[in-house]
Write a protein that holds these residues in place. Structure first.
Motif, PDB file in Angstrom:
ATOM      1  N   ALA A 271       0.828  -1.210   0.000  1.00  0.00           N
ATOM      2  CA  ALA A 271       0.000   0.000   0.000  1.00  0.00           C
ATOM      3  C   ALA A 271       0.861   1.257   0.000  1.00  0.00           C
ATOM      4  CB  ALA A 271      -0.928  -0.009   1.203  1.00  0.00           C
ATOM      5  N   ALA A 272       2.042   1.157   0.595  1.00  0.00           N
ATOM      6  CA  ALA A 272       2.932   2.317   0.686  1.00  0.00           C
ATOM      7  C   ALA A 272       3.874   2.411  -0.507  1.00  0.00           C
ATOM      8  CB  ALA A 272       3.734   2.249   1.984  1.00  0.00           C
ATOM      9  N   GLY A 273       3.702   1.532  -1.491  1.00  0.00           N
ATOM     10  CA  GLY A 273       4.559   1.560  -2.676  1.00  0.00           C
ATOM     11  C   GLY A 273       5.948   1.018  -2.411  1.00  0.00           C
ATOM     12  N   GLN A 274       6.105   0.202  -1.367  1.00  0.00           N
ATOM     13  CA  GLN A 274       7.414  -0.336  -1.030  1.00  0.00           C
ATOM     14  C   GLN A 274       7.441  -1.858  -1.060  1.00  0.00           C
ATOM     15  OE1 GLN A 274       9.327   1.331   2.434  1.00  0.00           O
ATOM     16  NE2 GLN A 274       8.113   3.150   2.291  1.00  0.00           N
ATOM     17  N   GLY A 275       6.568  -2.450  -1.872  1.00  0.00           N
ATOM     18  CA  GLY A 275       6.540  -3.904  -1.954  1.00  0.00           C
ATOM     19  C   GLY A 275       7.863  -4.442  -2.483  1.00  0.00           C
ATOM     20  N   ALA A 276       8.284  -5.584  -1.945  1.00  0.00           N
ATOM     21  CA  ALA A 276       9.550  -6.179  -2.398  1.00  0.00           C
ATOM     22  C   ALA A 276       9.384  -6.743  -3.808  1.00  0.00           C
ATOM     23  CB  ALA A 276       9.954  -7.285  -1.434  1.00  0.00           C
ATOM     24  N   ASP A 277      10.509  -6.907  -4.523  1.00  0.00           N
ATOM     25  CA  ASP A 277      10.457  -7.467  -5.883  1.00  0.00           C
ATOM     26  C   ASP A 277      10.013  -8.922  -5.841  1.00  0.00           C
ATOM     27  OD1 ASP A 277      11.813  -5.312  -7.647  1.00  0.00           O
ATOM     28  OD2 ASP A 277      13.120  -5.487  -5.891  1.00  0.00           O
ATOM     29  N   ILE A 278      10.577  -9.655  -4.885  1.00  0.00           N
ATOM     30  CA  ILE A 278      10.269 -11.083  -4.773  1.00  0.00           C
ATOM     31  C   ILE A 278       9.570 -11.328  -3.436  1.00  0.00           C
ATOM     32  CG2 ILE A 278      11.255 -13.402  -4.695  1.00  0.00           C
ATOM     33  CD1 ILE A 278      13.665 -12.212  -6.288  1.00  0.00           C
ATOM     34  N   LEU A 279       8.431 -11.974  -3.517  1.00  0.00           N
ATOM     35  CA  LEU A 279       7.642 -12.236  -2.305  1.00  0.00           C
ATOM     36  C   LEU A 279       7.647 -13.731  -2.003  1.00  0.00           C
ATOM     37  CD1 LEU A 279       4.580 -10.004  -3.224  1.00  0.00           C
ATOM     38  CD2 LEU A 279       6.451  -9.389  -1.706  1.00  0.00           C
ATOM     39  N   HIS A 280       7.532 -14.036  -0.730  1.00  0.00           N
ATOM     40  CA  HIS A 280       7.569 -15.433  -0.290  1.00  0.00           C
ATOM     41  C   HIS A 280       6.297 -15.721   0.507  1.00  0.00           C
ATOM     42  CE1 HIS A 280      10.184 -18.789   1.702  1.00  0.00           C
ATOM     43  NE2 HIS A 280       9.254 -19.265   0.919  1.00  0.00           N
ATOM     44  N   PRO A 281       5.135 -15.715  -0.166  1.00  0.00           N
ATOM     45  CA  PRO A 281       3.891 -15.853   0.600  1.00  0.00           C
ATOM     46  C   PRO A 281       3.528 -17.295   0.941  1.00  0.00           C
ATOM     47  CG  PRO A 281       3.378 -15.479  -1.701  1.00  0.00           C
ATOM     48  CD  PRO A 281       4.881 -15.471  -1.584  1.00  0.00           C
ATOM     49  N   TYR A 282       2.735 -17.417   1.991  1.00  0.00           N
ATOM     50  CA  TYR A 282       2.064 -18.659   2.343  1.00  0.00           C
ATOM     51  C   TYR A 282       1.003 -18.851   1.255  1.00  0.00           C
ATOM     52  CZ  TYR A 282      -0.808 -21.703   5.411  1.00  0.00           C
ATOM     53  OH  TYR A 282      -1.522 -22.737   5.955  1.00  0.00           O
ATOM     54  N   CYS A 283       0.945 -20.034   0.672  1.00  0.00           N
ATOM     55  CA  CYS A 283       0.088 -20.219  -0.506  1.00  0.00           C
ATOM     56  C   CYS A 283      -1.397 -19.971  -0.222  1.00  0.00           C
ATOM     57  CB  CYS A 283       0.285 -21.621  -1.083  1.00  0.00           C
ATOM     58  SG  CYS A 283       1.912 -21.792  -1.857  1.00  0.00           S
ATOM     59  N   LEU A 284      -1.794 -20.079   1.042  1.00  0.00           N
ATOM     60  CA  LEU A 284      -3.186 -19.791   1.412  1.00  0.00           C
ATOM     61  C   LEU A 284      -3.592 -18.385   0.982  1.00  0.00           C
ATOM     62  CD1 LEU A 284      -5.649 -20.801   3.344  1.00  0.00           C
ATOM     63  CD2 LEU A 284      -4.619 -19.238   4.978  1.00  0.00           C
ATOM     64  N   TRP A 285      -2.631 -17.473   0.975  1.00  0.00           N
ATOM     65  CA  TRP A 285      -2.950 -16.069   0.681  1.00  0.00           C
ATOM     66  C   TRP A 285      -2.942 -15.770  -0.807  1.00  0.00           C
ATOM     67  CZ3 TRP A 285       1.706 -14.729   4.249  1.00  0.00           C
ATOM     68  CH2 TRP A 285       1.402 -15.087   5.566  1.00  0.00           C
ATOM     69  N   ASN A 286      -2.583 -16.737  -1.620  1.00  0.00           N
ATOM     70  CA  ASN A 286      -2.393 -16.453  -3.043  1.00  0.00           C
ATOM     71  C   ASN A 286      -3.631 -15.875  -3.710  1.00  0.00           C
ATOM     72  OD1 ASN A 286       0.225 -17.191  -2.930  1.00  0.00           O
ATOM     73  ND2 ASN A 286       0.002 -19.151  -3.974  1.00  0.00           N
ATOM     74  N   GLY A 287      -4.805 -16.446  -3.410  1.00  0.00           N
ATOM     75  CA  GLY A 287      -6.035 -15.939  -4.017  1.00  0.00           C
ATOM     76  C   GLY A 287      -6.236 -14.476  -3.691  1.00  0.00           C
ATOM     77  N   GLN A 288      -6.046 -14.152  -2.412  1.00  0.00           N
ATOM     78  CA  GLN A 288      -6.194 -12.772  -1.932  1.00  0.00           C
ATOM     79  C   GLN A 288      -5.171 -11.849  -2.613  1.00  0.00           C
ATOM     80  OE1 GLN A 288      -6.366 -12.631   2.378  1.00  0.00           O
ATOM     81  NE2 GLN A 288      -5.511 -10.574   2.435  1.00  0.00           N
ATOM     82  N   LEU A 289      -3.926 -12.310  -2.700  1.00  0.00           N
ATOM     83  CA  LEU A 289      -2.860 -11.474  -3.272  1.00  0.00           C
ATOM     84  C   LEU A 289      -3.012 -11.325  -4.790  1.00  0.00           C
ATOM     85  CD1 LEU A 289       0.199 -12.779  -1.200  1.00  0.00           C
ATOM     86  CD2 LEU A 289      -0.986 -10.614  -0.914  1.00  0.00           C
ATOM     87  N   VAL A 290      -3.460 -12.382  -5.434  1.00  0.00           N
ATOM     88  CA  VAL A 290      -3.682 -12.300  -6.882  1.00  0.00           C
ATOM     89  C   VAL A 290      -4.855 -11.359  -7.173  1.00  0.00           C
ATOM     90  CG1 VAL A 290      -4.481 -13.615  -8.895  1.00  0.00           C
ATOM     91  CG2 VAL A 290      -2.670 -14.528  -7.451  1.00  0.00           C
ATOM     92  N   GLN A 291      -5.909 -11.528  -6.408  1.00  0.00           N
ATOM     93  CA  GLN A 291      -7.088 -10.678  -6.606  1.00  0.00           C
ATOM     94  C   GLN A 291      -6.732  -9.196  -6.406  1.00  0.00           C
ATOM     95  OE1 GLN A 291      -8.927  -9.009  -3.979  1.00  0.00           O
ATOM     96  NE2 GLN A 291     -10.387  -8.216  -5.492  1.00  0.00           N
TER      97      GLN A 291
END
Lengths: 324, 449
Positions: free
Chosen positions: B97-117
């Motif tokens: 939200a602050a425009g500081q997202g990392a280039d490579i993310l290491h998410p828990y796959c449960l969140w993928n739907g939320q993050l993709v959406q």
């Protein structure tokens, strides 16, 4: 401020004493100019503060209001999707947990905390007022305020555990263990006790100052009339402590309604929703589920609750003759 | 809304919304934007990698291949950033939200739907998709996919099995770990012990209330073992209100009511102290147990998850993490190249027989007592002298059911946890819990985001 000056100026012009006097009219204009200049300077001094409030209060408030009527996942501002009052409706729809148990828990948590902290602090402040080394006692009671909530929460969590200190004491007294934080019936009261304990220091500080402002002459007169300590407490101390009590009551209630840090450390809102409160739910909706719309709507509902509760408290104290 | 839609021009409404908020966001991001490099000669591209490998062996294990990459690549450097797992999703949200997202993310796959959406994850380019489909098991690929599209390289893949304390079972006269639910229940009642004050001395079967993952993970693993699933195939409704769901809830309810389980006790500490006879958990735990239990680890055994009846087909839950690339990254090509190097390029394995190879990520995972979705690598790495307790988790890769990662998955999981706890603490009956979960989760996963 400028508008406020306008009627005054008009009045002066029409005043019989000033009418027809050129010199006085010039003086009046000068005075008006001076006041206008003073007003401009005043606004200039206010500008940084107003700017601060505009950037950090009004703008976020407006944004939150917009979000409360939108659906937004929290990343791309272009994805804000207006949904009207749907988020508010969802909070109160049949089967929603927001009204019960979440909002109910919030009120019980705040009410319990205020009641315990207020009773405890009045008692302790009154005792401290009669002791030597008052600074030391006040410092001791104030220590939880300067300790982080995480530390307090974790220490008490261990104390409440089945093999912890509290149950150890109960067992030593021949009583069975209580699953304080695991039983839905005891979890909320258990956290309330900790929150009250942690906030009693501030209340003691304020109430001690309030006690010091009560003139000794009232106590001397009561002693001459033969009043006992209980009568003195109920008839003199408590009524004259009302301004301090009002302040403590309102600030503690607001803090209680908004707090969730202790709960997240001790119970994470569980078991089930037994200790879930509005602020914790807002935090989760926004930062865990990416549902900023619901979180913002919940924030406005909580704001309304805080406002109503505060106004009710002011009204009650005013009924008792307290001018706020 | 797909990322391609977002790249179009702003509508008037969006512009009006963006204008005031952009002031705040741009101000914040301008203050502390990470240095990403320009890629000009002499000024390397610096990619940031945000993970939950924040401390101890995990941090060191990730840093080793990153250091190797940085030492062998001049133009593209990688810098790791880490937060605790419990703060990971929040950190993604706030930084993005602050425009500081990392280039490579290491998410828990449960969140993928939320993050993709939300448009955070970039779909994997076709050449990487092919490598992922070819190299990983079905559960790992499924966990890294949303709507049939792959969004990253699976890193660790966790399957669930039954941990048991050999000593406690032996003392109760039980020779081998349970294979059916009847045996599981019997062993739980025989091993459980309490003192006169009601304090639990030994739990027969541990039920965790530690967090969403542990509470829900064990229940879903049992649900899968009973042939059930949490969410329907289309991801638009819950399927827990089924005979399999009822059987799992009945089992857990009985264990609590009869005193074999005490959900209030922290299972993860109690098991290490020899106060829990059996518990269902994921494979990552073996690494922690080995470190923290010392010589007492010899009492720990791992068995495949018991099934309701002896002849039932095996199934369990699998969860996972993946490495994906942020849509906001200015250097996606370089980021994908680093991920390919880390996850698919095979290097020799020192501990295995001569000539054996595995990916850097697989070696990394095994070094911390975990698994990847690359069954072939895992067999190579676990061939000799490795912990036999990892073997049941590896075998489970063949039949594990991936955790659903639909848009409202995290919230659905939290709702499930609340209702499971309400069941365990007697606030709800089995029927009430199943009904409430169905209503609440259906409402959440069917929302038109």
């Amino acid at each position: 401020m400028v508008n406020a000056l306008a009627p005054e100026t008009t009045e002066r012009v029409h005043s019989p004493r000033d009418a027809g006097s050129t010199g006085s009219a010039v003086d009046g204009r000068r005075r008006t100019r001076l006041r206008r200049r003073q007003a401009v300077v005043g606004y200039l001094f206010l500008a940084p503060t107003l700017l601060f409030f505009a950037v950090f209060l009004i703008l976020p408030l407006g944004f939150a209001l917009l979000l409360s009527m939108s659906r937004w996942a929290g990343f791309d501002l272009g994805d804000i999707d207006p949904v009207g009052l749907d988020n508010f409706a969802d909070l109160f729809v049949d089967g929603s947990t927001f009204l019960a148990p979440i909002l109910t828990n919030t009120l019980l948590f705040a009410l319990g905390t205020v009641a315990l902290a207020l009773a405890g602090s009045v008692l302790v402040a009154n005792c401290i007022d009669k002791l030597r080394l008052q600074g030391l006692w006040r410092t001791l009671y104030f220590l939880p305020i300067v300790t982080t909530v995480v530390a307090i929460g974790n220490v008490w969590k261990y104390m409440y555990e089945p093999g912890g200190l509290v149950n150890g004491v109960l067992n030593a007294l021949g009583l069975g263990s209580v699953a304080f934080l695991q039983d839905p019936d005891t979890a909320l009261p258990a956290v309330v006790v900790v929150q009250a304990w942690a906030s009693v220091g501030t209340a003691i500080l304020i109430l001690t100052a309030g006690l010091k402002s009560i003139p000794d002459s009232y106590y001397e007169a009561a002693a001459l009339d033969g009043a006992g300590p209980v009568t003195v407490f109920w008839k003199i101390t408590l009524p004259l402590l009302r301004p301090s009590l009002l302040f403590v009551c309102i600030t503690q209630f607001i803090t209680g309604l908004q707090s969730f840090a202790l709960i997240i450390v001790m119970t994470k809102g569980g078991p089930g929703d037994a200790t879930n409160v509005a602020a914790l739910e807002m935090y989760r909706q926004a930062f865990s589920y990416g549902d900023w719309g619901t979180a913002s709507a919940a924030a406005f509902v909580l704001f309304a609750v805080v406002l109503v509760v505060t106004l009710v408290q002011l009204w009650i104290f005013r009924l008792k003759g307290e001018d706020t | 809304m797909t990322p391609s839609h977002r790249t179009g021009g702003l509508s008037r409404r969006h512009f009006a919304l963006v204008l005031p908020s952009a002031l705040l966001v741009s101000g914040a991001s301008g203050c502390a934007a990470p240095h990403q490099g320009t890629g000009r000669p002499g000024d390397p591209i610096v990619l940031t990698l945000l993970s939950h490998y924040a401390s101890g062996t995990l941090k060191e294990a990730l840093q080793r291949p990153v250091d190797e990459w940085n030492a062998t690549h001049d133009r593209v450097k990688v810098r790791t950033k880490a937060v605790e797992f419990t703060d990971l999703l929040t950190t993604f949200m706030v930084r993005q939200a602050a425009g500081q997202g990392a280039d490579i993310l290491h998410p828990y796959c449960l969140w993928n739907g939320q993050l993709v959406q939300a448009g955070v994850l970039r779909p994997a380019p076709s050449e990487h998709t092919e490598e992922i489909r070819r190299g990983y098991g079905g559960a790992a690929v499924g966990a890294s996919s949303v709507g049939g599209k792959i969004y990253g390289y699976p890193t660790e893949v966790q399957t669930y099995a039954l941990y048991y304390n050999k000593r406690l079972l032996r003392e109760a006269g039980i020779a081998r770990p349970p294979r059916t639910w009847r045996e599981l229940e019997d062993a739980a009642y025989r091993t459980a012990r309490r003192d006169g004050y009601g304090n639990t001395l030994v739990q027969g079967f541990g039920l965790s209330t530690y967090d969403d993952s542990t509470t829900v993970g064990q229940t879903l693993a049992l649900l899968n073992a009973a042939g059930g699933t949490f969410v329907s195939a289309d991801g638009r409704s819950t399927a827990i209100d089924s005979p399999a769901g009822r059987a799992v809830f009945d089992l857990e309810h009985r264990l609590v009511v009869k005193g074999a389980s005490a959900p209030g006790v922290n299972v993860y500490k109690a098991f290490q102290s020899g106060q829990v006879a059996m518990v269902v958990s994921a494979g990552w735990w073996t690494g922690s147990l080995k470190t923290e239990m010392g010589k007492d680890y010899r009492d720990v055994g791992v068995a495949p998850l018991p099934v309701p009846e002896a002849d039932d087909r095996r199934a369990t839950l699998s969860t996972g993490f993946m490495l994906g690339v942020n849509t906001a990254s200015e250097h996606p090509r370089e980021a994908w190249e680093f991920l390919r190097w880390l996850n698919t390029e095979k290097v020799s394995v020192k501990s295995a027989k001569k000539g054996a190879t595995a990916t850097r990520m697989s070696s990394l995972q095994v070094s911390v007592g975990s698994l990847t979705g690359r069954a072939e690598d895992m067999r190579t790495l676990l061939s000799e002298g490795s912990d036999p307790n990892l073997r049941p988790f590896l075998d489970a890769l063949a039949y594990a059911v991936p955790e659903p990662n639909v848009v409202g998955a995290q919230q659905a999981k939290s709702l499930l946890r609340k209702n499971i706890e309400a069941l365990w603490t007697g606030q709800q009956s089995v029927d009430e819990s199943l009904r409430t979960i169905r209503r609440q989760v259906d409402e959440e996963v069917s929302r038109s985001w």
